[in-house]
Design a protein around this motif. Sequence first.
Motif, short mmCIF file in Angstrom:
data_model
loop_
_atom_site.label_atom_id
_atom_site.label_comp_id
_atom_site.label_asym_id
_atom_site.label_seq_id
_atom_site.Cartn_x
_atom_site.Cartn_y
_atom_site.Cartn_z
N VAL A 105 64.03 -17.61 22.09
CA VAL A 105 65.39 -17.78 22.59
C VAL A 105 65.71 -19.19 23.05
N LEU A 106 64.74 -19.90 23.63
CA LEU A 106 65.04 -21.23 24.15
C LEU A 106 65.49 -22.19 23.05
N CYS A 107 65.10 -21.90 21.82
CA CYS A 107 65.49 -22.73 20.69
C CYS A 107 66.99 -22.66 20.41
N THR A 108 67.64 -21.58 20.82
CA THR A 108 69.07 -21.39 20.48
C THR A 108 70.02 -21.70 21.62
N ILE A 109 69.53 -21.80 22.84
CA ILE A 109 70.41 -22.02 24.00
C ILE A 109 70.93 -23.45 23.97
N PRO A 110 72.26 -23.65 24.05
CA PRO A 110 72.81 -25.01 23.98
C PRO A 110 72.27 -25.95 25.05
N ASP A 111 72.07 -25.46 26.27
CA ASP A 111 71.57 -26.30 27.36
C ASP A 111 70.34 -25.62 27.98
N PRO A 112 69.16 -25.78 27.36
CA PRO A 112 67.98 -25.06 27.83
C PRO A 112 67.54 -25.46 29.23
N PHE A 131 57.35 -16.34 28.19
CA PHE A 131 58.06 -16.85 27.04
C PHE A 131 57.20 -16.77 25.78
N PHE A 132 57.86 -16.50 24.66
CA PHE A 132 57.27 -16.61 23.33
C PHE A 132 58.25 -17.46 22.53
N GLU A 133 57.82 -18.66 22.11
CA GLU A 133 58.73 -19.60 21.47
C GLU A 133 58.06 -20.29 20.29
N HIS A 134 58.89 -20.80 19.37
CA HIS A 134 58.37 -21.74 18.38
C HIS A 134 58.73 -23.14 18.88
N ILE A 135 57.90 -24.13 18.52
CA ILE A 135 58.07 -25.46 19.08
C ILE A 135 57.91 -26.54 18.01
N ARG A 136 58.29 -27.76 18.38
CA ARG A 136 58.12 -28.90 17.48
C ARG A 136 56.63 -29.23 17.37
N GLN A 146 60.67 -31.03 10.66
CA GLN A 146 61.44 -30.15 11.53
C GLN A 146 62.71 -30.85 12.01
N ASP A 147 62.59 -32.13 12.38
CA ASP A 147 63.77 -32.91 12.81
C ASP A 147 64.81 -32.97 11.70
N PHE A 148 64.33 -33.21 10.48
CA PHE A 148 65.23 -33.35 9.33
C PHE A 148 65.95 -32.04 9.02
N LEU A 149 65.22 -30.91 9.10
CA LEU A 149 65.79 -29.62 8.73
C LEU A 149 66.67 -28.99 9.81
N THR A 150 66.51 -29.42 11.05
CA THR A 150 67.18 -28.75 12.17
C THR A 150 68.71 -28.68 12.03
N PRO A 151 69.43 -29.73 11.64
CA PRO A 151 70.90 -29.60 11.56
C PRO A 151 71.37 -28.46 10.65
N VAL A 152 70.74 -28.33 9.48
CA VAL A 152 71.12 -27.25 8.56
C VAL A 152 70.65 -25.91 9.11
N TRP A 153 69.42 -25.88 9.62
CA TRP A 153 68.85 -24.65 10.16
C TRP A 153 69.70 -24.11 11.30
N ASN A 163 63.07 -28.04 16.16
CA ASN A 163 62.30 -29.16 16.72
C ASN A 163 62.36 -29.24 18.25
N ARG A 164 62.63 -28.16 18.92
CA ARG A 164 62.70 -28.18 20.38
C ARG A 164 61.32 -27.86 20.96
N ASN A 165 60.86 -28.67 21.89
CA ASN A 165 59.55 -28.40 22.51
C ASN A 165 59.75 -27.63 23.80
N SER A 166 59.96 -26.35 23.65
CA SER A 166 60.29 -25.49 24.78
C SER A 166 59.17 -25.38 25.81
N SER A 167 57.92 -25.45 25.38
CA SER A 167 56.83 -25.33 26.34
C SER A 167 56.83 -26.51 27.31
N ASP A 168 57.17 -27.70 26.83
CA ASP A 168 57.28 -28.85 27.72
C ASP A 168 58.44 -28.69 28.69
N LEU A 169 59.56 -28.17 28.21
CA LEU A 169 60.72 -27.96 29.08
C LEU A 169 60.39 -27.00 30.22
#
Length: 197
Positions: A105-112, A131-136, A146-153, A163-169
């Motif tokens: 979920v943290l990958c989709t929140i506009p302001d994590p 939390f269970f997340e995918h990360i950069r 991941q950075d390149f694909l993110t706008p379309v994704w 490309n969000r590093n949710s574990s660091d956040l």
Amino acid sequence: MNSLFSKYYDTLMGPLERKYFARIRVDLLKEARGNVLEIGSGTGLNFGYYTHAEKVTALEPNPKMTRKASQRATHATVPIEVIFGNAETLPFEDNTFDTIVGTLVLCTIPDPEKALSEIRRVCKNDGIVLFFEHIRLNNRYLGKLQDFLTPVWRHLCDGCHLNRNSSDLIKQIGFKVVGETRYFRNICVTVIAINKK
């Protein structure tokens, strides 16, 4: 909100859920206790895995997913209330919840960062955050991919940032991480943290 993504989410995620994600959810959610808040509950894929919770409040900002989650909630073994709302402005008093859960979920929140601050606020002192997340990826080439694909994704997948590093956040916002497990060559991670106020 991408209506096609909402409509076909369960179908698209089905193979991953059955082969990989279900086991991760089971292992993580057995830690959920007491009064639980799940942020971004989606279609309610976690609902069947709550075994020690007394009650779950499931918050979801996508109305179509909220409807699906409400149907799933009727089959859960613990009481689950599905409500419409977003994580950046949680409609709860301070120190309300014993456990807070977020899966993919943290990958989709506009302001994590704001969402994580709100989670800290409504979670009790010494409460559990799961939390269970995918990360950069740290890999030089794959991370850039991941950075390149993110706008379309993001456009196709309801705002998801590859490309969000949710574990660091989670760490930066002040949670005390007590458990972290990586999966699938470090692209996914589960985090168990304590809310120290």
